[in-house]
Design a protein around this motif. Structure first.
Motif, PDB file in Angstrom:
ATOM      1  N   ALA A  35       0.852  -1.242  -0.037  1.00 40.52           N
ATOM      2  CA  ALA A  35      -0.041   0.001  -0.094  1.00 40.52           C
ATOM      3  C   ALA A  35       0.893   1.245   0.182  1.00 40.52           C
ATOM      4  O   ALA A  35       1.125   1.680   1.126  1.00 40.52           O
ATOM      5  CB  ALA A  35      -0.879  -0.088   1.118  1.00 40.52           C
ATOM      6  N   GLY A  36       1.226   1.763  -1.129  1.00 39.84           N
ATOM      7  CA  GLY A  36       2.280   2.880  -1.395  1.00 39.84           C
ATOM      8  C   GLY A  36       1.547   4.023  -2.055  1.00 39.84           C
ATOM      9  O   GLY A  36       0.177   4.195  -1.952  1.00 39.84           O
ATOM     10  N   LEU A  37       2.234   4.905  -2.346  1.00 43.10           N
ATOM     11  CA  LEU A  37       1.748   6.075  -3.311  1.00 43.10           C
ATOM     12  C   LEU A  37       1.020   5.606  -4.422  1.00 43.10           C
ATOM     13  O   LEU A  37      -0.081   6.455  -4.765  1.00 43.10           O
ATOM     14  CB  LEU A  37       3.127   6.853  -3.737  1.00 43.10           C
ATOM     15  N   GLY A  38       1.559   4.475  -5.093  1.00 40.25           N
ATOM     16  CA  GLY A  38       0.789   4.194  -6.478  1.00 40.25           C
ATOM     17  C   GLY A  38      -0.713   3.982  -6.253  1.00 40.25           C
ATOM     18  O   GLY A  38      -1.661   4.183  -7.093  1.00 40.25           O
ATOM     19  N   ASN A  39      -1.120   3.238  -5.016  1.00 41.30           N
ATOM     20  CA  ASN A  39      -2.324   3.077  -4.835  1.00 41.30           C
ATOM     21  C   ASN A  39      -3.361   4.249  -4.315  1.00 41.30           C
ATOM     22  O   ASN A  39      -4.330   4.274  -5.022  1.00 41.30           O
ATOM     23  CB  ASN A  39      -2.647   2.284  -3.336  1.00 41.30           C
ATOM     24  N   ILE A  40      -2.611   5.303  -4.237  1.00 39.85           N
ATOM     25  CA  ILE A  40      -3.245   6.555  -3.864  1.00 39.85           C
ATOM     26  C   ILE A  40      -3.530   7.274  -5.127  1.00 39.85           C
ATOM     27  O   ILE A  40      -4.728   7.836  -5.687  1.00 39.85           O
ATOM     28  CB  ILE A  40      -2.813   7.311  -2.688  1.00 39.85           C
ATOM     29  N   TRP A  41      -2.608   7.463  -5.804  1.00 32.81           N
ATOM     30  CA  TRP A  41      -2.469   8.503  -7.061  1.00 32.81           C
ATOM     31  C   TRP A  41      -2.486   7.627  -8.322  1.00 32.81           C
ATOM     32  O   TRP A  41      -2.877   8.563  -9.419  1.00 32.81           O
ATOM     33  CB  TRP A  41      -1.515   9.695  -7.076  1.00 32.81           C
ATOM     34  N   ARG A  42      -2.341   6.608  -8.434  1.00 33.23           N
ATOM     35  CA  ARG A  42      -2.272   5.673  -9.795  1.00 33.23           C
ATOM     36  C   ARG A  42      -3.705   4.627 -10.047  1.00 33.23           C
ATOM     37  O   ARG A  42      -3.999   4.914 -10.995  1.00 33.23           O
ATOM     38  CB  ARG A  42      -0.891   4.883  -9.780  1.00 33.23           C
ATOM     39  N   PHE A  43      -3.818   3.926  -9.089  1.00 30.82           N
ATOM     40  CA  PHE A  43      -4.956   3.138  -9.511  1.00 30.82           C
ATOM     41  C   PHE A  43      -6.427   3.944  -9.792  1.00 30.82           C
ATOM     42  O   PHE A  43      -7.138   3.318 -10.878  1.00 30.82           O
ATOM     43  CB  PHE A  43      -5.377   2.364  -7.998  1.00 30.82           C
ATOM     44  N   PRO A  44      -6.764   4.852  -9.091  1.00 29.84           N
ATOM     45  CA  PRO A  44      -7.714   5.730  -9.608  1.00 29.84           C
ATOM     46  C   PRO A  44      -7.980   5.948 -11.117  1.00 29.84           C
ATOM     47  O   PRO A  44      -8.835   5.787 -11.815  1.00 29.84           O
ATOM     48  CB  PRO A  44      -8.026   6.928  -8.503  1.00 29.84           C
ATOM     49  N   TYR A  45      -6.635   6.658 -11.113  1.00 33.66           N
ATOM     50  CA  TYR A  45      -6.683   7.283 -12.721  1.00 33.66           C
ATOM     51  C   TYR A  45      -6.608   6.093 -13.848  1.00 33.66           C
ATOM     52  O   TYR A  45      -7.245   6.085 -14.876  1.00 33.66           O
ATOM     53  CB  TYR A  45      -5.352   8.006 -13.102  1.00 33.66           C
ATOM     54  N   VAL A  46      -5.728   4.840 -13.484  1.00 31.30           N
ATOM     55  CA  VAL A  46      -5.876   3.738 -14.296  1.00 31.30           C
ATOM     56  C   VAL A  46      -7.241   3.387 -14.488  1.00 31.30           C
ATOM     57  O   VAL A  46      -7.600   2.761 -15.583  1.00 31.30           O
ATOM     58  CB  VAL A  46      -4.803   2.659 -13.945  1.00 31.30           C
ATOM     59  N   ALA A  47      -8.051   3.058 -13.427  1.00 29.69           N
ATOM     60  CA  ALA A  47      -9.166   2.473 -13.321  1.00 29.69           C
ATOM     61  C   ALA A  47     -10.077   3.242 -14.443  1.00 29.69           C
ATOM     62  O   ALA A  47     -10.961   2.925 -15.268  1.00 29.69           O
ATOM     63  CB  ALA A  47      -9.604   2.127 -12.006  1.00 29.69           C
ATOM     64  N   TYR A  48     -10.010   4.540 -14.209  1.00 28.51           N
ATOM     65  CA  TYR A  48     -10.897   5.469 -14.822  1.00 28.51           C
ATOM     66  C   TYR A  48     -10.716   5.503 -16.446  1.00 28.51           C
ATOM     67  O   TYR A  48     -11.362   5.493 -17.192  1.00 28.51           O
ATOM     68  CB  TYR A  48     -10.864   6.956 -14.247  1.00 28.51           C
ATOM     69  N   GLU A  49      -9.296   5.416 -16.627  1.00 27.63           N
ATOM     70  CA  GLU A  49      -9.023   5.421 -18.070  1.00 27.63           C
ATOM     71  C   GLU A  49      -9.175   4.292 -18.846  1.00 27.63           C
ATOM     72  O   GLU A  49      -9.130   4.263 -19.914  1.00 27.63           O
ATOM     73  CB  GLU A  49      -7.547   5.718 -18.118  1.00 27.63           C
ATOM     74  N   ASN A  50      -9.560   3.038 -18.278  1.00 32.08           N
ATOM     75  CA  ASN A  50      -9.596   1.828 -18.542  1.00 32.08           C
ATOM     76  C   ASN A  50     -10.877   1.143 -18.474  1.00 32.08           C
ATOM     77  O   ASN A  50     -10.982  -0.215 -18.090  1.00 32.08           O
ATOM     78  CB  ASN A  50      -8.382   0.991 -18.083  1.00 32.08           C
ATOM     79  N   GLY A  51     -11.894   1.812 -18.606  1.00 29.51           N
ATOM     80  CA  GLY A  51     -13.368   1.178 -18.451  1.00 29.51           C
ATOM     81  C   GLY A  51     -14.086   1.535 -17.238  1.00 29.51           C
ATOM     82  O   GLY A  51     -15.161   1.077 -17.027  1.00 29.51           O
ATOM     83  N   GLY A  52     -13.350   2.375 -16.148  1.00 33.88           N
ATOM     84  CA  GLY A  52     -14.230   2.673 -14.896  1.00 33.88           C
ATOM     85  C   GLY A  52     -14.495   1.320 -14.265  1.00 33.88           C
ATOM     86  O   GLY A  52     -13.723   0.493 -14.092  1.00 33.88           O
ATOM     87  N   GLY A  53     -16.034   1.192 -14.015  1.00 31.24           N
ATOM     88  CA  GLY A  53     -16.270   0.144 -13.358  1.00 31.24           C
ATOM     89  C   GLY A  53     -15.935  -1.273 -13.953  1.00 31.24           C
ATOM     90  O   GLY A  53     -15.794  -2.338 -13.342  1.00 31.24           O
ATOM     91  N   ALA A  54     -15.968  -1.377 -15.152  1.00 35.64           N
ATOM     92  CA  ALA A  54     -15.584  -2.500 -16.105  1.00 35.64           C
ATOM     93  C   ALA A  54     -14.362  -2.904 -15.784  1.00 35.64           C
ATOM     94  O   ALA A  54     -13.992  -4.118 -15.944  1.00 35.64           O
ATOM     95  CB  ALA A  54     -15.843  -2.097 -17.550  1.00 35.64           C
TER      96      ALA A  54
END
Length: 532
Positions: A35-54
């Motif tokens: 649980a590092g910096l990437g969890n906070i600032w990377r995952f939300p953006y990656v999820a949004y850019e790649n299909g959101g909930g899907a």
């Protein structure tokens, strides 16, 4: 497989290897690393850019088919061969020691810039109280705070506002590392992880009640099912999981070597993996609720304000803090969370390096920590408290992730699976005292799915980086700090593997000989003490 006696003469006496005093402390420390910096600032953006909930579908598939299986591979190597990454891989086979040193050098590069981001976050937690960035968050970050040079080069012009925070980060980290596995690392995680969870839960609660938060959450969770037909979306999910779970860093190899013999390895791994994923989803909720408020306040669509990485943390979020009710509290919670998440990860990264030299050269804990961490700290301060730190950080991070971690993971799974045929005995070791048994399915995932996915991602990244200059930086800059750094990792790993093992090293010690006898089937008595 080389036995201790065949690789380094007679066993040497010495202090026994440290162990986590409980399985809970290992799990807490492993989660702290993941649980590092990437969890906070990377995952939300990656999820949004790649299909959101899907995106949660390929994300879950990636966890089960690649993330957790490769996490278990690290556990099996570290726990079975009872050593740091170089020592454990050498005990696996003399020729694979180089893999351990490759991981050590990856951690070296990451450590020198990771401390800088923690220092920035610490300063921004303080800036949040007075909203020091004023009406221009981007101008403040790039100009007044970092004083970014106009030319992409290497400068040693010190920025005092960054110099002293990095110095403080390193002072705290070195003190924790000197204290050792239980008194330092485990105790720090016992303090930092609950603080991180409490602060982030408060951040999420505050964010979801902001005006426009529902729009941000809709943008985050609304599924774009067409995205599932895009191979790039699946590659993004697998790529994120590798980095998120600290796979192929040497971290989990090192941490698992500190576990007692009778440990539920697979059960622990599932707890770590899903706790990490739970934190990422929580981060997505908090971040996108806040971005929804930002869009609402600017009378814009959410997709117009979404950003990831440094842009999200140090430009978008300060803007939110300036506009939100109780914004100062929101800022302290957000940046404080980055500090604690960063510290727990930095500790785990440094432990890989310290343990490696401690094992190979026979140094005691204090000497190994000071000899290893102080030069790293000096390099970090010299390079990342300057006006060109942002360019260096951006380039090193991009290339070490793709051509360090991914490349090392690919080579490791091919060598261990196809080259040495070691997966059956590692599966047996993982299952010996575990609640969830592993067999053919795990071996197929590690030896088949793992190389296929890693190979695809690495080739894709290579083609991208070759076709265009990264971030538009000069060719010489990318050549030295990008491609040059990636190549230097391999050369350095080979050279370090050729350094003779000290007679005081742990390459051949009675403790491992006893452990080896047990894992090979000879039931030796367990040392007195509580079982975990």
């Amino acid at each position: 497989m080389n036995t201790p006696s065949s690789t380094q003469g007679a066993p040497v006496a010495g202090a026994k290897r440290e162990v986590f005093s409980s399985r809970k402390l290992f799990i807490l420390s492993a989660i702290g690393s993941a649980a590092g910096l990437g969890n906070i600032w990377r995952f939300p953006y990656v999820a949004y850019e790649n299909g959101g909930g899907a995106f949660l579908i390929p994300y879950l598939v990636a966890i089960l088919c690649a993330g957790i299986p490769l996490l278990f591979l690290d556990y099996s190597v570290g726990h079975r061969y009872r050593g740091s990454a170089p020592l454990a891989y050498r005990r696996l086979n003399r020729k694979t020691e180089v893999l351990g040193w490759w991981q050590v050098l990856i951690c070296f590069v990451i450590a020198i810039y990771y401390a800088a981001i923690i220092a920035w976050a610490a300063m921004y937690a303080w800036f949040s109280v007075t909203k020091a960035w004023g009406d221009d968050a981007e101008g403040f970050f790039m100009g007044e705070f970092l004083q970014v040079a106009g030319e992409v080069t290497v400068s040693f012009d010190i920025v005092s506002a960054v110099f002293f925070p990095i110095l403080a980060v390193w002072a705290i980290t070195v003190i924790i590392m000197v204290a050792g596995v239980n008194k330092g690392i485990a105790r720090a995680n016992v303090i930092f992880m609950p603080l991180l969870v409490v602060m982030f839960v408060l951040l999420v609660v505050q964010s979801v009640f902001l005006p426009g938060a529902i729009d941000g959450l809709n943008a985050f969770f609304t599924p774009n099912w067409e995205a599932l037909m895009n191979p790039g979306v699946w590659a993004a999910a697998f790529g994120h999981i590798f980095f998120s779970l600290s796979v192929a860093f040497g971290i989990m190899v090192t941490y698992s070597s500190y576990l007692r013999r009778k440990t539920d390895l697979t059960g622990s791994g599932y707890v770590v993996a899903f706790a990490n994923s739970g934190f990422e989803i929580l981060a997505g909720i908090g971040v996108f609720a806040a971005l929804g408020f930002m869009a609402y306040n600017a009378s814009a669509a959410v997709d117009e304000v979404v950003s990831g990485g440094i842009g999200l943390a140090f430009i978008a979020f300060p803007t939110i803090v300036s506009e939100a009710p109780f914004g100062s509290l929101l800022g302290v919670l957000f940046f404080g969370s980055l500090v604690f998440a960063g510290l727990t990860s930095l500790i785990s990264i440094l432990e890989v390096i310290v343990a490696a030299f401690q094992d190979k050269l026979g140094w005691n804990r204090k000497a190994a920590t000071l000899i290893v961490t102080l030069p790293i700290a000096l390099i970090s301060i010299a390079l990342f408290s300057t006006t060109t730190s942002l360019y260096l950080l951006d380039t090193l991070d991009a290339f070490v992730n793709q051509f360090g971690i991914l490349a090392c993971a690919l080579v490791a799974v091919i060598v261990i699976g196809a080259g040495l045929g070691a997966l059956p005995k590692l599966a047996k070791h993982l299952s010996r005292h575990s609640s969830i048994k592993l067999g053919t399915g795990w071996m197929v995932l590690v030896g088949g799915v793992g190389p296929a996915v890693l190979g695809y991602m690495l080739i894709n990244e290579f083609q991208t980086k070759i076709s265009e200059s990264y971030s538009g930086y000069p060719a010489w800059f990318n050549g030295i700090f990008g491609w040059g750094m990636a190549g230097a990792l391999i050369v350095g790993a080979v050279l370090l593997s050729l350094v003779p093992w000290s007679k005081k090293s742990k390459l051949a010690d009675p403790e491992f000989a006893e452990h080896k006898g047990k894992v090979e089937g000879e039931e030796l008595p367990e040392p007195a003490g509580k079982e975990y």
